[in-house]
Design a protein around this motif. Structure first.
Motif, PDB file in Angstrom:
ATOM      1  N   PHE C  20       0.832  -1.196   0.129  1.00  0.00           N
ATOM      2  CA  PHE C  20      -0.072  -0.094  -0.092  1.00  0.00           C
ATOM      3  C   PHE C  20       0.897   1.138  -0.171  1.00  0.00           C
ATOM      4  CE2 PHE C  20      -3.867  -2.364   2.132  1.00  0.00           C
ATOM      5  CZ  PHE C  20      -4.457  -2.290   1.017  1.00  0.00           C
ATOM      6  N   SER C  21       1.811   1.342   0.753  1.00  0.00           N
ATOM      7  CA  SER C  21       2.956   2.461   0.901  1.00  0.00           C
ATOM      8  C   SER C  21       3.592   2.748  -0.337  1.00  0.00           C
ATOM      9  CB  SER C  21       3.639   2.327   2.189  1.00  0.00           C
ATOM     10  OG  SER C  21       4.557   1.296   2.114  1.00  0.00           O
ATOM     11  N   THR C  22       4.001   1.405  -0.914  1.00  0.00           N
ATOM     12  CA  THR C  22       4.863   1.691  -2.251  1.00  0.00           C
ATOM     13  C   THR C  22       3.988   2.054  -3.463  1.00  0.00           C
ATOM     14  OG1 THR C  22       6.282  -0.071  -1.170  1.00  0.00           O
ATOM     15  CG2 THR C  22       6.381   0.447  -3.365  1.00  0.00           C
ATOM     16  N   LYS C  23       2.792   1.400  -3.652  1.00  0.00           N
ATOM     17  CA  LYS C  23       1.937   1.713  -4.779  1.00  0.00           C
ATOM     18  C   LYS C  23       0.440   2.585  -4.638  1.00  0.00           C
ATOM     19  CE  LYS C  23       1.640  -2.119  -7.046  1.00  0.00           C
ATOM     20  NZ  LYS C  23       1.462  -3.318  -7.656  1.00  0.00           N
ATOM     21  N   GLY C  24       0.274   2.524  -3.293  1.00  0.00           N
ATOM     22  CA  GLY C  24      -1.110   3.202  -3.056  1.00  0.00           C
ATOM     23  C   GLY C  24      -2.007   2.149  -2.905  1.00  0.00           C
ATOM     24  N   PHE C  25      -3.283   2.559  -2.409  1.00  0.00           N
ATOM     25  CA  PHE C  25      -4.321   1.735  -2.163  1.00  0.00           C
ATOM     26  C   PHE C  25      -5.097   1.070  -3.390  1.00  0.00           C
ATOM     27  CE2 PHE C  25      -8.965   1.052  -1.474  1.00  0.00           C
ATOM     28  CZ  PHE C  25      -9.065   0.132  -0.377  1.00  0.00           C
ATOM     29  N   TYR C  26      -5.533   1.710  -4.304  1.00  0.00           N
ATOM     30  CA  TYR C  26      -6.346   1.313  -5.655  1.00  0.00           C
ATOM     31  C   TYR C  26      -5.152   0.477  -6.453  1.00  0.00           C
ATOM     32  CZ  TYR C  26     -10.342   3.978  -4.135  1.00  0.00           C
ATOM     33  OH  TYR C  26     -11.553   4.297  -3.692  1.00  0.00           O
ATOM     34  N   LYS C  51     -10.708  -5.281   1.974  1.00  0.00           N
ATOM     35  CA  LYS C  51      -9.607  -4.403   1.625  1.00  0.00           C
ATOM     36  C   LYS C  51      -9.583  -3.381   2.240  1.00  0.00           C
ATOM     37  CE  LYS C  51      -7.098  -2.656  -2.444  1.00  0.00           C
ATOM     38  NZ  LYS C  51      -7.326  -2.310  -3.877  1.00  0.00           N
ATOM     39  N   GLU C  52     -10.723  -2.657   2.458  1.00  0.00           N
ATOM     40  CA  GLU C  52     -10.832  -1.425   3.134  1.00  0.00           C
ATOM     41  C   GLU C  52     -10.380  -1.657   4.689  1.00  0.00           C
ATOM     42  OE1 GLU C  52     -12.883  -1.827   0.896  1.00  0.00           O
ATOM     43  OE2 GLU C  52     -12.830  -0.176  -0.598  1.00  0.00           O
ATOM     44  N   GLU C  53     -10.854  -2.692   5.252  1.00  0.00           N
ATOM     45  CA  GLU C  53     -10.432  -3.040   6.599  1.00  0.00           C
ATOM     46  C   GLU C  53      -9.084  -3.280   6.917  1.00  0.00           C
ATOM     47  OE1 GLU C  53     -11.324  -2.679  10.397  1.00  0.00           O
ATOM     48  OE2 GLU C  53     -13.054  -2.449   8.838  1.00  0.00           O
ATOM     49  N   LEU C  54      -8.595  -3.944   5.965  1.00  0.00           N
ATOM     50  CA  LEU C  54      -6.979  -4.225   6.030  1.00  0.00           C
ATOM     51  C   LEU C  54      -6.401  -2.900   5.955  1.00  0.00           C
ATOM     52  CD1 LEU C  54      -4.553  -5.949   5.828  1.00  0.00           C
ATOM     53  CD2 LEU C  54      -5.210  -6.374   3.294  1.00  0.00           C
ATOM     54  N   PHE C  55      -6.842  -2.100   5.125  1.00  0.00           N
ATOM     55  CA  PHE C  55      -5.930  -0.685   5.012  1.00  0.00           C
ATOM     56  C   PHE C  55      -6.274  -0.105   6.435  1.00  0.00           C
ATOM     57  CE2 PHE C  55      -5.604   3.785   3.604  1.00  0.00           C
ATOM     58  CZ  PHE C  55      -4.617   3.627   2.872  1.00  0.00           C
ATOM     59  N   LYS C  56      -7.399  -0.011   6.858  1.00  0.00           N
ATOM     60  CA  LYS C  56      -7.547   0.838   7.960  1.00  0.00           C
ATOM     61  C   LYS C  56      -6.817   0.271   9.187  1.00  0.00           C
ATOM     62  CE  LYS C  56     -12.257   1.152   7.434  1.00  0.00           C
ATOM     63  NZ  LYS C  56     -13.515   0.935   7.655  1.00  0.00           N
ATOM     64  N   GLU C  57      -6.676  -1.117   9.468  1.00  0.00           N
ATOM     65  CA  GLU C  57      -5.971  -1.759  10.493  1.00  0.00           C
ATOM     66  C   GLU C  57      -4.410  -1.449  10.189  1.00  0.00           C
ATOM     67  OE1 GLU C  57      -6.465  -4.992  12.375  1.00  0.00           O
ATOM     68  OE2 GLU C  57      -8.349  -5.625  12.031  1.00  0.00           O
ATOM     69  N   MET C  58      -3.905  -1.358   9.126  1.00  0.00           N
ATOM     70  CA  MET C  58      -2.522  -1.320   8.815  1.00  0.00           C
ATOM     71  C   MET C  58      -2.319   0.388   9.204  1.00  0.00           C
ATOM     72  SD  MET C  58      -0.826  -0.439   5.121  1.00  0.00           S
ATOM     73  CE  MET C  58      -1.577   1.439   5.476  1.00  0.00           C
ATOM     74  N   THR C  59      -3.268   1.316   8.843  1.00  0.00           N
ATOM     75  CA  THR C  59      -2.806   2.647   9.096  1.00  0.00           C
ATOM     76  C   THR C  59      -2.948   2.615  10.647  1.00  0.00           C
ATOM     77  OG1 THR C  59      -4.361   3.056   7.137  1.00  0.00           O
ATOM     78  CG2 THR C  59      -4.018   5.050   8.932  1.00  0.00           C
TER      79      THR C  59
END
Lengths: 188, 188, 188, 188
Positions: C20-26, C51-59
């Motif tokens: 996510f941090s290298t390429k972005g969410f989408y 996918k959204e939940e995963l992004f949120k937890e990572m954040t």
DNA sequence: CATGAATGAGAGTTCATTCAT
DNA sequence: AATGAATGAACTCTCATTCAT
């Protein structure tokens, strides 16, 4: 100095031929034909009702030119061998001159019955012309002979279209070969 | 009872063949192929990377089947006439069996170099097979002979594809005719 | 030797962070995260509902680590200047260490209220931590001071992310500069 | 009464701004932009070659407007404090006016180098404008000062975007505060 | 717990055709 | 007669998510 209506019709047809035969039907856009012809997109539709119709008319004109030319040459030939020669030469020269427009020979409007009819009639007319030559020589099963001869030529077409180094000499060699094979059969 | 992965690959290929050959490449939609194969649209893309790729694989499979069949028949033939007969019969029977799938023979991916390569190689391989037969009979200019013979057959293909009333008898007649004409030339 | 359930949860989170941090969410696909984590696609859904939940937890994990680290360092500092220094250093070092993961700072789930809440709370918590430092020095309008200081640091972040040749020395220079400017104002 | 070509270009850009900034890039569909602009989907592509390109042009226009406005205001200011005031007011007022379009500030085309270039240049230009103000006052390390000042403002942006009850008075308070802090440092 | 083949809604983009000027 | 801006139907391909094994 401006184009007459008839001239514009033909200019568009020329552009259509150039692009369709170089790139294929689906790959050629009406906008490209218009631009190549130096007219606006809408103008194309003043002369041809649709892209399909334009393709059909172009094809018809092509076929007619091919047959008119052949028919003309045949009236000036005398002997059987000479006539076969003229047919072979005309056939292969036609493709030789068009060897940079290979797309035209592989693509059509396969779902359009009217287009299939145009193609079918052309082949029919061509074979009939050759059949007449056979009959003038009192050959039995003239039509089957005609189709076989045309087929031989048609196959050499592939050499022309796919062989980059194909020359006029190669062409003449095939003309002679086809006529001899047709008249005498293979030599063993 | 369920399909294996390999079976699904082939089922999709079968559907692609059925639809492409009946309607043409551009007129066939991926959605139709998927529906005909009984899978979801996305599944097609699990097995084939694009519509073009699917068409190419289908073509390759077709060509291979044609050549494998012919090559198999030729090994079981003895005399020259018999071999020519097998070639003619195989060629025309192939088209006879496919006479309801005429689209396949007129449309390709004319702008795709890889596809042209596939087509070119098929023709090459086919002609080479026939050329070998000529050479086994010590015929000079074996390749030109081979192409001429194939051309004759190819032209009779048109009769098959366009003549609704074409029968197996007509087919056999053309096989005999082509072989005789090739061996002896036209009789005047 | 096999991963425990908790370990797998973290491994997936690590992969998610990296991608996510290298390429972005989408631009990051679940399939890629799964592959990078060495698990099957479906496994990701055993640990994270979407996918959204995963992004949120990572954040969330990222934010927590940042604040825990800072809070830890502040307890070991004594003077005001020293505390400001620790804040500045922690802030800029964090981005310095992540300078190859620039995507994370520009993209979020802007339509997801829950995600915005997560972000908002992080900022709030961060500012509160700094506000406490201001208050321990009896500075008026402590929150506005805190935000201004964080803002100065935040802007130097851009230098780090966009300047390829940015070094640790440049970083230290900015830390010193920010603290002095904040304490004494610009020198004219 | 009908739109000229240039007007339509701008109408689409306006719609793009409204939707992109309200919902984000990926969450906004071309069909929505077209509908909001009162044109057909295809029309969007007459003016912008792709969704990405449309987003980029919208961003460019936004940035240009921001800088033009600021640059205009600065020429009409005399004293240093006055200039800092104008910068702070312009910066925060800009975000205040856009507080309902928060998405625009968090999302970009992070994988598109051309877009990153656009963003980078904007920041550069903005900082340069502020740096010039610093230099006109003979302040050392003018660029670091400029970035720090912009950073303070940038951080107050968050208050504006996240605090529903934020008023013009709050804004003016922050403008004054930022200028004083920058000039004199924190008062202990 | 783990897998990965299968799904299908959904989006961007193209381009033949129209029609107001 | 000529234009070309505008249209919108239609299509390929993607990918988050599910579920039978």
């Amino acid at each position: 100095m401006t184009s007459t209506s008839e001239q514009k019709h033909d200019i568009i047809l020329d552009s259509a031929f150039y692009l369709f035969s170089t790139k294929g039907f689906y790959e050629t856009k009406i906008a490209e034909i218009a631009e190549h012809a130096g007219v606006a997109k809408g103008t194309v539709y003043l002369y041809f009702s649709s892209k399909e119709e334009l393709f059909k008319e172009m094809t018809r004109r092509n076929f007619d030119e091919f047959l008119d030319g052949l028919s003309n040459e045949l009236t000036r030939s005398s002997s059987f061998a000479e006539k076969l020669n003229k047919i072979a030469d005309h056939h292969l020269s036609y493709f030789y001159n068009m060897r940079n427009h290979t797309r035209i020979f592989f693509q059509g409007l396969n779902n359009d019955p009217e287009f299939m009819e145009v193609m079918f009639h052309h082949i029919e007319n061509y074979v009939n012309l050759v059949t007449n030559v056979m009959e003038s020589e009192s050959i039995n099963e003239s039509k089957l002979h005609a189709k076989a001869f045309v087929g031989m030529l048609e196959n050499y077409k592939m050499d022309i279209l796919f062989t980059k180094s194909f020359t006029k000499d190669h062409l003449n060699q095939r003309v002679d070969f086809a006529v001899k094979l047709f008249m005498n059969g293979c030599k063993r």
